[in-house]
Design a protein around this motif. Structure first.
Motif, PDB file in Angstrom:
ATOM      1  N   GLY A 204       0.975  -1.146   0.074  1.00  0.00           N
ATOM      2  CA  GLY A 204      -0.037   0.167   0.018  1.00  0.00           C
ATOM      3  C   GLY A 204       0.837   1.268   0.142  1.00  0.00           C
ATOM      4  O   GLY A 204       0.204   2.445   0.074  1.00  0.00           O
ATOM      5  N   TYR A 205       2.017   1.117   0.111  1.00  0.00           N
ATOM      6  CA  TYR A 205       2.849   2.440   0.186  1.00  0.00           C
ATOM      7  C   TYR A 205       3.761   2.760  -1.120  1.00  0.00           C
ATOM      8  O   TYR A 205       4.737   3.418  -1.168  1.00  0.00           O
ATOM      9  CB  TYR A 205       3.914   2.075   1.287  1.00  0.00           C
ATOM     10  N   ALA A 206       3.314   2.059  -2.187  1.00  0.00           N
ATOM     11  CA  ALA A 206       4.266   2.211  -3.581  1.00  0.00           C
ATOM     12  C   ALA A 206       4.224   3.545  -3.985  1.00  0.00           C
ATOM     13  O   ALA A 206       5.099   4.092  -4.593  1.00  0.00           O
ATOM     14  CB  ALA A 206       3.398   1.476  -4.737  1.00  0.00           C
ATOM     15  N   ARG A 207       3.242   4.396  -3.562  1.00  0.00           N
ATOM     16  CA  ARG A 207       3.152   5.801  -3.722  1.00  0.00           C
ATOM     17  C   ARG A 207       3.290   6.784  -2.559  1.00  0.00           C
ATOM     18  O   ARG A 207       2.749   7.852  -1.965  1.00  0.00           O
ATOM     19  CB  ARG A 207       1.718   6.313  -4.484  1.00  0.00           C
ATOM     20  N   GLY A 208       3.945   5.922  -1.315  1.00  0.00           N
ATOM     21  CA  GLY A 208       4.308   6.710  -0.384  1.00  0.00           C
ATOM     22  C   GLY A 208       2.709   6.834   0.525  1.00  0.00           C
ATOM     23  O   GLY A 208       1.876   5.972   0.514  1.00  0.00           O
ATOM     24  N   ARG A 209       2.876   7.719   1.547  1.00  0.00           N
ATOM     25  CA  ARG A 209       1.841   7.890   2.273  1.00  0.00           C
ATOM     26  C   ARG A 209       0.712   8.941   2.167  1.00  0.00           C
ATOM     27  O   ARG A 209      -0.519   9.053   2.369  1.00  0.00           O
ATOM     28  CB  ARG A 209       2.080   7.731   3.889  1.00  0.00           C
ATOM     29  N   LEU A 210       1.503  10.188   1.696  1.00  0.00           N
ATOM     30  CA  LEU A 210       0.825  11.394   1.785  1.00  0.00           C
ATOM     31  C   LEU A 210      -0.292  11.828   0.474  1.00  0.00           C
ATOM     32  O   LEU A 210       0.041  10.970  -0.421  1.00  0.00           O
ATOM     33  CB  LEU A 210       2.069  12.392   1.736  1.00  0.00           C
ATOM     34  N   ARG A 211      -1.265  12.381   0.758  1.00  0.00           N
ATOM     35  CA  ARG A 211      -2.226  12.720  -0.186  1.00  0.00           C
ATOM     36  C   ARG A 211      -2.062  13.680  -1.122  1.00  0.00           C
ATOM     37  O   ARG A 211      -1.604  14.851  -0.486  1.00  0.00           O
ATOM     38  CB  ARG A 211      -3.639  12.723   0.383  1.00  0.00           C
ATOM     39  N   HIS A 212      -2.041  13.407  -2.415  1.00  0.00           N
ATOM     40  CA  HIS A 212      -1.725  14.595  -3.379  1.00  0.00           C
ATOM     41  C   HIS A 212      -2.554  16.102  -3.066  1.00  0.00           C
ATOM     42  O   HIS A 212      -2.038  17.053  -2.905  1.00  0.00           O
ATOM     43  CB  HIS A 212      -2.001  14.267  -4.776  1.00  0.00           C
TER      44      HIS A 212
ATOM     45  N   LEU B 115       3.715  20.350  -8.495  1.00  0.00           N
ATOM     46  CA  LEU B 115       2.352  21.621  -8.796  1.00  0.00           C
ATOM     47  C   LEU B 115       2.270  21.166 -10.446  1.00  0.00           C
ATOM     48  O   LEU B 115       1.050  21.874 -10.684  1.00  0.00           O
ATOM     49  CB  LEU B 115       2.973  22.782  -8.491  1.00  0.00           C
ATOM     50  N   SER B 116       2.976  20.315 -11.052  1.00  0.00           N
ATOM     51  CA  SER B 116       2.423  20.400 -12.370  1.00  0.00           C
ATOM     52  C   SER B 116       1.928  18.897 -12.703  1.00  0.00           C
ATOM     53  O   SER B 116       1.399  18.595 -13.781  1.00  0.00           O
ATOM     54  CB  SER B 116       3.815  20.271 -13.269  1.00  0.00           C
ATOM     55  N   ALA B 117       1.927  18.122 -11.618  1.00  0.00           N
ATOM     56  CA  ALA B 117       1.127  16.655 -11.690  1.00  0.00           C
ATOM     57  C   ALA B 117      -0.114  16.743 -11.565  1.00  0.00           C
ATOM     58  O   ALA B 117      -0.649  17.570 -10.675  1.00  0.00           O
ATOM     59  CB  ALA B 117       1.725  15.961 -10.584  1.00  0.00           C
ATOM     60  N   LEU B 118      -0.914  15.875 -12.121  1.00  0.00           N
ATOM     61  CA  LEU B 118      -2.496  15.602 -12.105  1.00  0.00           C
ATOM     62  C   LEU B 118      -2.604  14.313 -11.220  1.00  0.00           C
ATOM     63  O   LEU B 118      -2.296  13.287 -11.675  1.00  0.00           O
ATOM     64  CB  LEU B 118      -3.015  15.214 -13.584  1.00  0.00           C
ATOM     65  N   PRO B 119      -3.155  14.506 -10.234  1.00  0.00           N
ATOM     66  CA  PRO B 119      -3.805  13.484  -9.481  1.00  0.00           C
ATOM     67  C   PRO B 119      -4.811  12.770 -10.259  1.00  0.00           C
ATOM     68  O   PRO B 119      -5.811  13.476 -10.950  1.00  0.00           O
ATOM     69  CB  PRO B 119      -4.374  14.367  -8.054  1.00  0.00           C
ATOM     70  N   ASP B 120      -4.811  11.450 -10.176  1.00  0.00           N
ATOM     71  CA  ASP B 120      -5.978  10.647 -10.957  1.00  0.00           C
ATOM     72  C   ASP B 120      -7.206  10.535  -9.999  1.00  0.00           C
ATOM     73  O   ASP B 120      -8.221   9.902 -10.485  1.00  0.00           O
ATOM     74  CB  ASP B 120      -5.466   9.484 -11.349  1.00  0.00           C
ATOM     75  N   LYS B 121      -7.055  10.463  -8.659  1.00  0.00           N
ATOM     76  CA  LYS B 121      -8.486  10.510  -8.028  1.00  0.00           C
ATOM     77  C   LYS B 121      -8.304  11.268  -6.553  1.00  0.00           C
ATOM     78  O   LYS B 121      -6.940  11.873  -6.431  1.00  0.00           O
ATOM     79  CB  LYS B 121      -8.436   8.960  -7.609  1.00  0.00           C
ATOM     80  N   LEU B 122      -9.195  11.440  -5.836  1.00  0.00           N
ATOM     81  CA  LEU B 122      -9.386  12.494  -4.862  1.00  0.00           C
ATOM     82  C   LEU B 122      -8.426  11.959  -3.849  1.00  0.00           C
ATOM     83  O   LEU B 122      -7.519  12.983  -3.212  1.00  0.00           O
ATOM     84  CB  LEU B 122     -10.679  12.473  -4.313  1.00  0.00           C
ATOM     85  N   HIS B 123      -8.333  10.700  -3.546  1.00  0.00           N
ATOM     86  CA  HIS B 123      -7.498  10.491  -2.255  1.00  0.00           C
ATOM     87  C   HIS B 123      -6.125   9.792  -2.895  1.00  0.00           C
ATOM     88  O   HIS B 123      -5.418   9.127  -2.092  1.00  0.00           O
ATOM     89  CB  HIS B 123      -8.275   9.434  -1.407  1.00  0.00           C
ATOM     90  N   ALA B 124      -5.743  10.100  -4.141  1.00  0.00           N
ATOM     91  CA  ALA B 124      -4.236   9.584  -4.603  1.00  0.00           C
ATOM     92  C   ALA B 124      -3.324  10.071  -3.754  1.00  0.00           C
ATOM     93  O   ALA B 124      -3.516  11.090  -3.109  1.00  0.00           O
ATOM     94  CB  ALA B 124      -4.127  10.372  -5.906  1.00  0.00           C
ATOM     95  N   ARG B 125      -2.211   9.006  -3.473  1.00  0.00           N
ATOM     96  CA  ARG B 125      -1.207   9.465  -2.820  1.00  0.00           C
ATOM     97  C   ARG B 125      -0.106  10.092  -3.750  1.00  0.00           C
ATOM     98  O   ARG B 125      -0.217   9.427  -4.730  1.00  0.00           O
ATOM     99  CB  ARG B 125      -0.731   8.021  -1.851  1.00  0.00           C
TER     100      ARG B 125
END
Ligand SMILES: O=P(O)(O)OC[C@H]1O[C@](O)(COP(=O)(O)O)[C@@H](O)[C@@H]1O
Ligand SMILES: [Mg+2]
Ligand SMILES: [Mg+2]
Length: 331
Positions: free
Chosen positions: A250-258, A284-294
């Motif tokens: 569950g930590y492939a994208r770390g812990r913090l939410r985008h 700041l240039s990245a697009l989160p793909d979902k609301l709770h994305a890490r």
């Protein structure tokens, strides 16, 4: 008045939202100071959208902000504690929030906070938030520490207020200055060392090696486990923060939410000349793909953030080598 906003040129809608955030912040500061007097704010009460356990204060803070923003210019409210975006009304703003950051510190009387991010609302609740952080109108936090303070940017510098407990008013202090470039502090949860990718391990190995290592000087480490408190320290005296992705389940994208943790912090940090990446690419240039994305998150002094990126560009044999055999980055 709850917060001194004169001279900032805010629209009446944004000024109203800031005032309401400040009022809830002042109320929460008082509630937190009374933890244990009437209720145990760290008591477990459920599980949120991200699967994290919720403490009583997480839910209390979420309820308080959502209620205070209902009937204002905030049309959409996206919270760490809510599965979906909540539509509050017909306003022009979209507000994302981590109502209570650093929940593991509630019961140990260590600084905790609230993080918020404000976008212009689009006509769709989700697309209002699934966009580049560079489109934020405001990003900031409230810190509940020995002092309660608000730190926020509207895109022209970083403003700082402190709560006067006598008047319950947030008094404006001088703006936060550019980050010091040459500091020796880093922040990472080093207990995860064995799970990190090799570029992060190599970067930290070289800091830990200190004066005897390739960097040729000693460094100092801090880990508070409250993102708001780490951010406040870095804004005040520099350094670098890392929460990388790692090999734990569950930590492939770390812990913090985008959306409601990293993007507003990145907005603040870049306003004072710092950097904020996922280890390689600008947050700041990245697009989160979902609301709770890490997202993996590295921020702080721009040169240090760039150095972390450079470690990712090294050939694998360099980052896997022991520091004393690694040829690059000797300073
Ligand atoms: O316990 P860990 O893995 O070191 O994580 C600490 C991080 O988690 C957080 O507490 C996550 O935020 P929440 O408390 O809002 O879930 C950050 O404030 C902090 O940087
Ligand atoms: Mg948080
Ligand atoms: Mg939280």
């Amino acid at each position: 008045m709850a917060i001194e906003l004169e001279g900032l040129g805010l629209s009446p809608e944004l000024a109203d939202v800031m005032t309401r955030l400040a009022r809830v912040g002042a109320d929460l500061a008082r509630t937190i100071a009374r933890n244990g007097v009437e209720a145990d704010l760290a008591a477990g009460v459920g599980t949120n959208a991200g699967g994290d356990g919720q403490k009583a204060l997480d839910v209390m803070a979420d309820d308080a902000f959502r209620e205070a923003l209902t009937g204002t210019a905030v049309a959409y409210y996206a919270s760490e504690e809510q599965d979906e975006v909540v539509t509050l009304g017909e306003g022009t703003l979209a507000l994302a929030i981590d109502p209570l950051d650093g929940s593991s510190n509630i019961d140990v009387n260590v600084s905790i906070g609230t993080i918020f991010s404000i976008f212009p609302a689009t006509d769709d609740p989700n697309t209002s938030f699934l966009r580049k952080g560079s489109e934020q109108l405001a990003g900031g936090y409230i810190i509940y520490g020995p002092q309660c303070a608000i730190v926020c940017t509207f895109g022209k510098g970083v403003h700082h207020w402190v709560l006067d407990l006598d008047t319950r008013n947030f008094k404006r202090l001088p703006d936060i200055k550019m980050l010091p470039q040459d500091t020796s502090e880093y922040a990472i949860n080093a207990s995860n060392y064995r799970h990190w990718p090799s570029p992060i391990r190599a970067f930290i190995d070289d800091l830990v090696a200190g004066a005897e290592g390739p960097r040729g000087r000693n460094f100092n480490m801090r880990w508070i486990a409250s993102l708001v408190a780490e951010t406040h320290r870095i804004l005040m005296r520099g350094g670098v923060f890392l929460y990388p992705g790692d090999e734990r389940k569950g930590y492939a994208r770390g812990r913090l939410r985008h959306v409601y943790e990293c993007a507003p912090i990145a907005f603040l940090i870049t306003q004072v000349g710092g950097g904020a990446t996922d280890g390689c690419e600008d947050i700041l240039s990245a697009l989160p793909d979902k609301l709770h994305a890490r997202t993996p998150f590295v921020f702080g002094c721009a040169a240090k953030v760039a150095r972390v990126t450079a470690y990712h560009d090294l050939p694998g044999e360099e980052t896997s080598a022991l520091f004393n055999t690694r040829g690059l980055f000797r300073s």
